[in-house]
Design a protein around this motif. Structure first.
Motif, PDB file in Angstrom:
ATOM      1  N   PHE A  22       0.835  -1.208   0.000  1.00 58.77           N
ATOM      2  CA  PHE A  22       0.000   0.000   0.000  1.00 58.77           C
ATOM      3  C   PHE A  22       0.864   1.250   0.000  1.00 58.77           C
ATOM      4  O   PHE A  22       1.995   1.245   0.467  1.00 58.77           O
ATOM      5  N   TRP A  23       0.294   2.302  -0.570  1.00 58.52           N
ATOM      6  CA  TRP A  23       0.939   3.611  -0.539  1.00 58.52           C
ATOM      7  C   TRP A  23       0.471   4.379   0.684  1.00 58.52           C
ATOM      8  O   TRP A  23      -0.703   4.299   1.051  1.00 58.52           O
ATOM      9  N   HIS A  24       1.389   5.134   1.289  1.00 64.61           N
ATOM     10  CA  HIS A  24       0.991   6.123   2.290  1.00 64.61           C
ATOM     11  C   HIS A  24       1.408   7.483   1.732  1.00 64.61           C
ATOM     12  O   HIS A  24       2.600   7.741   1.552  1.00 64.61           O
ATOM     13  N   VAL A  25       0.414   8.315   1.432  1.00 66.54           N
ATOM     14  CA  VAL A  25       0.684   9.664   0.904  1.00 66.54           C
ATOM     15  C   VAL A  25       0.038  10.659   1.860  1.00 66.54           C
ATOM     16  O   VAL A  25      -1.067  10.433   2.358  1.00 66.54           O
ATOM     17  N   THR A  26       0.749  11.754   2.149  1.00 69.81           N
ATOM     18  CA  THR A  26       0.214  12.657   3.172  1.00 69.81           C
ATOM     19  C   THR A  26       0.731  14.082   3.041  1.00 69.81           C
ATOM     20  O   THR A  26       1.723  14.334   2.347  1.00 69.81           O
ATOM     21  N   ASP A  27       0.061  14.985   3.725  1.00 69.95           N
ATOM     22  CA  ASP A  27       0.469  16.392   3.830  1.00 69.95           C
ATOM     23  C   ASP A  27       0.847  16.984   2.465  1.00 69.95           C
ATOM     24  O   ASP A  27       1.937  17.509   2.291  1.00 69.95           O
ATOM     25  N   LEU A  28      -0.094  16.905   1.524  1.00 72.88           N
ATOM     26  CA  LEU A  28       0.155  17.483   0.202  1.00 72.88           C
ATOM     27  C   LEU A  28       0.162  19.013   0.263  1.00 72.88           C
ATOM     28  O   LEU A  28       0.892  19.661  -0.481  1.00 72.88           O
ATOM     29  N   HIS A  29      -0.661  19.599   1.129  1.00 74.98           N
ATOM     30  CA  HIS A  29      -0.723  21.068   1.272  1.00 74.98           C
ATOM     31  C   HIS A  29      -0.676  21.762  -0.100  1.00 74.98           C
ATOM     32  O   HIS A  29       0.224  22.568  -0.376  1.00 74.98           O
ATOM     33  N   TYR A  30      -1.640  21.423  -0.912  1.00 71.10           N
ATOM     34  CA  TYR A  30      -1.728  21.968  -2.272  1.00 71.10           C
ATOM     35  C   TYR A  30      -2.065  23.464  -2.203  1.00 71.10           C
ATOM     36  O   TYR A  30      -3.078  23.844  -1.621  1.00 71.10           O
ATOM     37  N   ASP A  31      -1.199  24.295  -2.802  1.00 75.51           N
ATOM     38  CA  ASP A  31      -1.428  25.735  -2.802  1.00 75.51           C
ATOM     39  C   ASP A  31      -1.873  26.191  -4.188  1.00 75.51           C
ATOM     40  O   ASP A  31      -1.058  26.279  -5.113  1.00 75.51           O
ATOM     41  N   GLY A  96      -4.248  13.290   5.209  1.00 78.77           N
ATOM     42  CA  GLY A  96      -4.693  14.658   5.447  1.00 78.77           C
ATOM     43  C   GLY A  96      -3.688  15.779   5.301  1.00 78.77           C
ATOM     44  O   GLY A  96      -2.556  15.589   4.896  1.00 78.77           O
ATOM     45  N   ASP A  97      -4.139  16.987   5.661  1.00 76.13           N
ATOM     46  CA  ASP A  97      -3.472  18.273   5.428  1.00 76.13           C
ATOM     47  C   ASP A  97      -3.365  18.524   3.917  1.00 76.13           C
ATOM     48  O   ASP A  97      -2.305  18.370   3.302  1.00 76.13           O
ATOM     49  N   ASP A  98      -4.500  18.976   3.379  1.00 75.87           N
ATOM     50  CA  ASP A  98      -4.638  19.148   1.934  1.00 75.87           C
ATOM     51  C   ASP A  98      -4.437  20.600   1.499  1.00 75.87           C
ATOM     52  O   ASP A  98      -4.104  20.851   0.340  1.00 75.87           O
ATOM     53  N   THR A  99      -4.663  21.561   2.398  1.00 78.97           N
ATOM     54  CA  THR A  99      -4.605  22.980   2.004  1.00 78.97           C
ATOM     55  C   THR A  99      -3.282  23.619   2.451  1.00 78.97           C
ATOM     56  O   THR A  99      -2.548  23.052   3.255  1.00 78.97           O
ATOM     57  N   ALA A 100      -3.035  24.834   1.919  1.00 76.59           N
ATOM     58  CA  ALA A 100      -1.765  25.536   2.182  1.00 76.59           C
ATOM     59  C   ALA A 100      -1.730  26.178   3.569  1.00 76.59           C
ATOM     60  O   ALA A 100      -2.761  26.442   4.175  1.00 76.59           O
ATOM     61  N   PHE A 288       1.130   7.552  11.006  1.00 77.75           N
ATOM     62  CA  PHE A 288       0.737   8.929  11.271  1.00 77.75           C
ATOM     63  C   PHE A 288       1.440   9.905  10.322  1.00 77.75           C
ATOM     64  O   PHE A 288       2.230   9.489   9.474  1.00 77.75           O
ATOM     65  N   ALA A 289       1.130  11.202  10.492  1.00 72.81           N
ATOM     66  CA  ALA A 289       1.609  12.219   9.555  1.00 72.81           C
ATOM     67  C   ALA A 289       1.908  13.512  10.317  1.00 72.81           C
ATOM     68  O   ALA A 289       2.398  13.450  11.435  1.00 72.81           O
ATOM     69  N   HIS A 290       1.628  14.670   9.705  1.00 68.59           N
ATOM     70  CA  HIS A 290       1.624  15.984  10.359  1.00 68.59           C
ATOM     71  C   HIS A 290       3.006  16.590  10.626  1.00 68.59           C
ATOM     72  O   HIS A 290       3.144  17.806  10.593  1.00 68.59           O
ATOM     73  N   HIS A 291       4.034  15.784  10.913  1.00 65.42           N
ATOM     74  CA  HIS A 291       5.368  16.329  11.166  1.00 65.42           C
ATOM     75  C   HIS A 291       6.059  16.766   9.873  1.00 65.42           C
ATOM     76  O   HIS A 291       6.983  17.557   9.921  1.00 65.42           O
ATOM     77  N   HIS A 292       5.683  16.180   8.756  1.00 64.72           N
ATOM     78  CA  HIS A 292       6.321  16.357   7.445  1.00 64.72           C
ATOM     79  C   HIS A 292       7.688  15.668   7.386  1.00 64.72           C
ATOM     80  O   HIS A 292       8.351  15.698   6.359  1.00 64.72           O
ATOM     81  N   THR A 293       8.117  15.086   8.491  1.00 67.74           N
ATOM     82  CA  THR A 293       9.425  14.429   8.554  1.00 67.74           C
ATOM     83  C   THR A 293       9.232  12.920   8.689  1.00 67.74           C
ATOM     84  O   THR A 293       8.119  12.451   8.939  1.00 67.74           O
ATOM     85  N   ASP A 294      10.318  12.180   8.534  1.00 65.72           N
ATOM     86  CA  ASP A 294      10.302  10.720   8.617  1.00 65.72           C
ATOM     87  C   ASP A 294      10.908  10.305   9.964  1.00 65.72           C
ATOM     88  O   ASP A 294      12.088  10.557  10.214  1.00 65.72           O
ATOM     89  N   SER A 295      10.085   9.706  10.816  1.00 61.94           N
ATOM     90  CA  SER A 295      10.589   9.253  12.113  1.00 61.94           C
ATOM     91  C   SER A 295       9.708   8.102  12.606  1.00 61.94           C
ATOM     92  O   SER A 295       8.851   7.621  11.852  1.00 61.94           O
ATOM     93  N   PHE A 296       9.919   7.654  13.822  1.00 61.74           N
ATOM     94  CA  PHE A 296       9.056   6.610  14.389  1.00 61.74           C
ATOM     95  C   PHE A 296       8.965   6.776  15.899  1.00 61.74           C
ATOM     96  O   PHE A 296       9.741   7.532  16.489  1.00 61.74           O
ATOM     97  N   ARG A 297       8.009   6.091  16.500  1.00 62.58           N
ATOM     98  CA  ARG A 297       7.772   6.185  17.936  1.00 62.58           C
ATOM     99  C   ARG A 297       7.566   4.798  18.502  1.00 62.58           C
ATOM    100  O   ARG A 297       7.058   3.906  17.802  1.00 62.58           O
ATOM    101  N   PRO A 319       6.809  11.026   5.883  1.00 65.76           N
ATOM    102  CA  PRO A 319       7.166  12.363   5.395  1.00 65.76           C
ATOM    103  C   PRO A 319       6.127  12.923   4.429  1.00 65.76           C
ATOM    104  O   PRO A 319       5.315  12.185   3.873  1.00 65.76           O
ATOM    105  N   ALA A 320       6.171  14.244   4.239  1.00 64.29           N
ATOM    106  CA  ALA A 320       5.152  14.972   3.472  1.00 64.29           C
ATOM    107  C   ALA A 320       5.477  15.071   1.988  1.00 64.29           C
ATOM    108  O   ALA A 320       6.626  14.907   1.577  1.00 64.29           O
ATOM    109  N   VAL A 321       4.469  15.414   1.201  1.00 60.79           N
ATOM    110  CA  VAL A 321       4.686  15.807  -0.192  1.00 60.79           C
ATOM    111  C   VAL A 321       5.134  17.277  -0.233  1.00 60.79           C
ATOM    112  O   VAL A 321       6.047  17.632  -0.963  1.00 60.79           O
ATOM    113  N   THR A 322       4.523  18.125   0.602  1.00 58.42           N
ATOM    114  CA  THR A 322       4.955  19.537   0.569  1.00 58.42           C
ATOM    115  C   THR A 322       6.380  19.662   1.112  1.00 58.42           C
ATOM    116  O   THR A 322       6.739  18.983   2.067  1.00 58.42           O
ATOM    117  N   PRO A 323       7.191  20.547   0.491  1.00 54.01           N
ATOM    118  CA  PRO A 323       8.553  20.774   0.982  1.00 54.01           C
ATOM    119  C   PRO A 323       8.630  21.901   2.014  1.00 54.01           C
ATOM    120  O   PRO A 323       9.689  22.149   2.575  1.00 54.01           O
TER     121      PRO A 323
END
Ligand SMILES: *[C@@H]1O[C@H](CO)[C@@H](O)[C@H](O)[C@H]1NC(C)=O
Ligand SMILES: *[C@@H]1O[C@H](CO)[C@@H](O)[C@H](O)[C@H]1NC(C)=O
Ligand SMILES: *[C@@H]1O[C@H](CO)[C@@H](O)[C@H](O)[C@H]1NC(C)=O
Ligand SMILES: *[C@@H]1O[C@H](CO)[C@@H](O)[C@H](O)[C@H]1NC(C)=O
Ligand SMILES: *[C@@H]1O[C@H](CO)[C@@H](O)[C@H](O)[C@H]1NC(C)=O
Ligand SMILES: *[C@@H]1O[C@H](CO)[C@@H](O)[C@H](O)[C@H]1NC(C)=O
Ligand SMILES: *[C@@H]1O[C@H](CO)[C@@H](O)[C@H](O)[C@H]1NC(C)=O
Ligand SMILES: [Zn+2]
Ligand SMILES: [Zn+2]
Length: 476
Positions: A22-31, A96-100, A288-297, A319-323
């Motif tokens: 499966f793909w995990h895609v997140t935090d696109l924050h499309y502007d 989630g996190d679709d908007t700018a 999970f998502a939201h940090h935009h970074t790659d980590s674990f807990r 990690p996020a799609v938005t930079p």
């Protein structure tokens, strides 16, 4: 034929076991307002469009900019990369996190729904027959972060956009409370999609309610719901993937204070940990998502006793799609765009590989071409024979002592943007504490090298010196 039947009787599980993906895609924050003629310190918007910041420097890139959210070209290139690299996954997680990251004054409910709708149709066009398990982020509500208790217009409109993805019960549950559970067909895996937005300290609907208010203690009876759902799934012998937008615990990149930075209100962080401990037998993994970074807990049987046998659950932050460079504090930084492909055993639910694909944004803009590549494979890079709570605990301990291993982790943390010369010993300790101490009090005790804001300048100098020394050592 007889041999085959005998074989099937002896090895029934092996016959059925299959590696799914499966793909995990997140935090696109499309502007929608990104433009290459815009200015970097105005979110790459045209000067006239966004006036609240200072004078800007020009020429943001064709595929995006580290100071800004994702233009349509980056969104399209990420989704096309997913479809080219692996067009037939078993499912897609979209957390989630679709908007700018711009002021509420540029939005209203319809504009947020339009952006969720635009991304829904882009993703669905590339994966028209793939099941999706989507949830909303804190940026997918108007006003942002203020996800309400109970129904709202926005939830109903988004539930309608997602109608073909959410079968009847998940649809009703999502529309009512922003959460649901759903079996992944043909596997033993069940997705439990949490609405973590109710536990966010910036959500004024819940954050300041007293504990004596039922919605203060357990907003929307969400913990009670999760407890019941997880009990039933355990009875059905399912393997659960918990998915959510905002993770519990502390942000691994925030160095301003010893106490670190968190998103959940403390009382919800405590209950989240309890929920995982109470149900760790049925929970296979958390995404999970939201940090935009790659980590674990990591979660332990007892948060106070971290013996080798006690890690009971793990959580992967994707990690996020938005930079976009985080404005939280100078060191939290930007990242390259990423999407993640996960391989799993459809019978046991165990993850067999986590492959992170990325776009080197600087190169893409220079070359005028978006070339998505494998950044790293989790088990290969970290030398793991499996992905499990105990193997990740060993990895965490390795990151503390083995510089080669930490370099790999730290590079992955910002998706190939920063290397570990940017991370002092204090920063190394911070990552260890964030990974192993999801409990806030325990984290503060662990993060002994943490600095206070007033010391920040001095410590930066020290860490620059330490980095310089490390760089000399590494380059020799
Ligand atoms: C895009 O810019 C226009 C013009 O300033 C503004 O009205 C609109 O709210 C912006 N849209 C988003 C989603 O930011
Ligand atoms: C995805 O596309 C299919 C095929 O066109 C369509 O039937 C379905 O409703 C779409 N789903 C979403 C969520 O857009
Ligand atoms: C679920 O797991 C059991 C073993 O616990 C196995 O017999 C069964 O085939 C699995 N079901 C699916 C759909 O993989
Ligand atoms: C976890 O289990 C304990 C003991 O049964 C119970 O008191 C507590 O409420 C549970 N916590 C959650 C979040 O479900
Ligand atoms: C990385 O993992 C993927 C499975 O997701 C596999 O196809 C690929 O060969 C692996 N690549 C390397 C370099 O290990
Ligand atoms: C550190 O990790 C690297 C990469 O996995 C490994 O080759 C090396 O042997 C490790 N060093 C020590 C001292 O364990
Ligand atoms: C690490 O990053 C610094 C700063 O960006 C850069 O100057 C240096 O060349 C990098 N070192 C390695 C080994 O990539
Ligand atoms: Zn985000
Ligand atoms: Zn978020």
């Amino acid at each position: 034929m007889i041999l085959l039947i005998v074989f099937m009787l002896i090895f029934p599980y092996n016959i059925q076991a299959k590696i799914g993906t499966f793909w995990h895609v997140t935090d696109l924050h499309y502007d929608v307002n990104y433009t290459t003629s815009g200015s970097r310190d105005k979110m790459c918007w045209n000067q006239a469009t966004r006036s609240e910041d200072g004078a800007g420097s020009a020429s943001p890139g064709q595929f995006g900019d580290y100071e800004c959210d994702a233009p349509l070209s980056l969104v399209m290139s990420a989704v096309q990369a997913m479809a080219n690299l692996h067009p037939k996954p078993d499912f897609v997680l979209w957390t989630g996190d679709d908007t700018a990251h711009v002021a509420d004054s540029y939005f209203n409910t319809n504009k947020v729904v339009d952006i969720v709708g635009a991304l829904t149709s882009i993703l669905n066009q590339s994966f028209p027959t793939t099941p999706f398990f989507p949830i909303l982020g804190n940026h997918d509500y108007y006003p942002k972060n203020q996800f309400p208790l109970g129904k709202s217009d926005l939830q109903t409109q988004v539930a309608d956009l997602w109608r073909s993805w959410l079968t009847k019960i998940p649809y009703t549950s999502f529309q009512a409370d922003g959460r649901y559970w759903a079996d992944v067909q043909g596997t033993n895996v069940t997705i439990v999609a949490l609405n973590t937005l109710l536990w966010y300290k910036s959500n004024d609907n819940t954050a300041f309610l007293p504990d004596s208010d039922p919605n203060g203690a357990d907003p929307g009876k969400h913990f009670a719901w999760a407890d019941e759902v997880l009990r039933k799934l355990s009875a059905r012998k399912r393997r659960v993937y918990i998915i959510g937008h905002i993770p519990p615990g502390k942000f691994e990149r925030y160095q301003q204070t010893k106490e670190g930075f968190h998103w959940f209100q403390p009382r919800y962080n405590d209950r989240f940990i309890q929920m995982i401990q109470n149900h760790s037998d049925v929970i296979e993994a958390q995404f999970f998502a939201h940090h935009h970074t790659d980590s674990f807990r990591l979660f332990f049987k007892d948060q106070h006793e971290h013996d080798p046998g006690s890690p009971v659950s793990y959580l992967l932050v994707a990690p996020a799609v938005t930079p976009w460079r985080s404005t939280l504090s100078p060191e939290t930084g930007a990242n390259n765009p990423a999407v993640r492909l996960i391989s799993f055993d459809t019978v046991t639910g165990k993850l067999t590989e986590v492959s992170t694909y990325y776009l080197d944004l600087g190169n893409a803009n220079t070359q005028g071409k978006a070339d998505w590549k494998l950044l790293y494979n989790f088990t290969t890079a970290y030398g793991l024979s499996s992905v499990s709570p105990s193997s990740l605990y060993n990895l965490a301990k390795n990151l503390k002592t083995n510089t080669t291993m930490f370099e790999r982790y730290y590079r992955a943390n910002t998706v190939g943007l920063e290397n570990s010369t940017a991370c002092s010993s204090q920063c190394n300790l911070l990552h260890w504490c964030a990974i192993t101490e999801v409990d806030y009090t325990r984290f503060s005790k662990c993060n002994t090298n943490g600095v206070t804001s007033s010391l920040w300048g001095a410590t930066t100098t020290t860490s620059v010196l330490a980095s310089a020394v490390l760089w000399l050592l590494l380059s020799s």
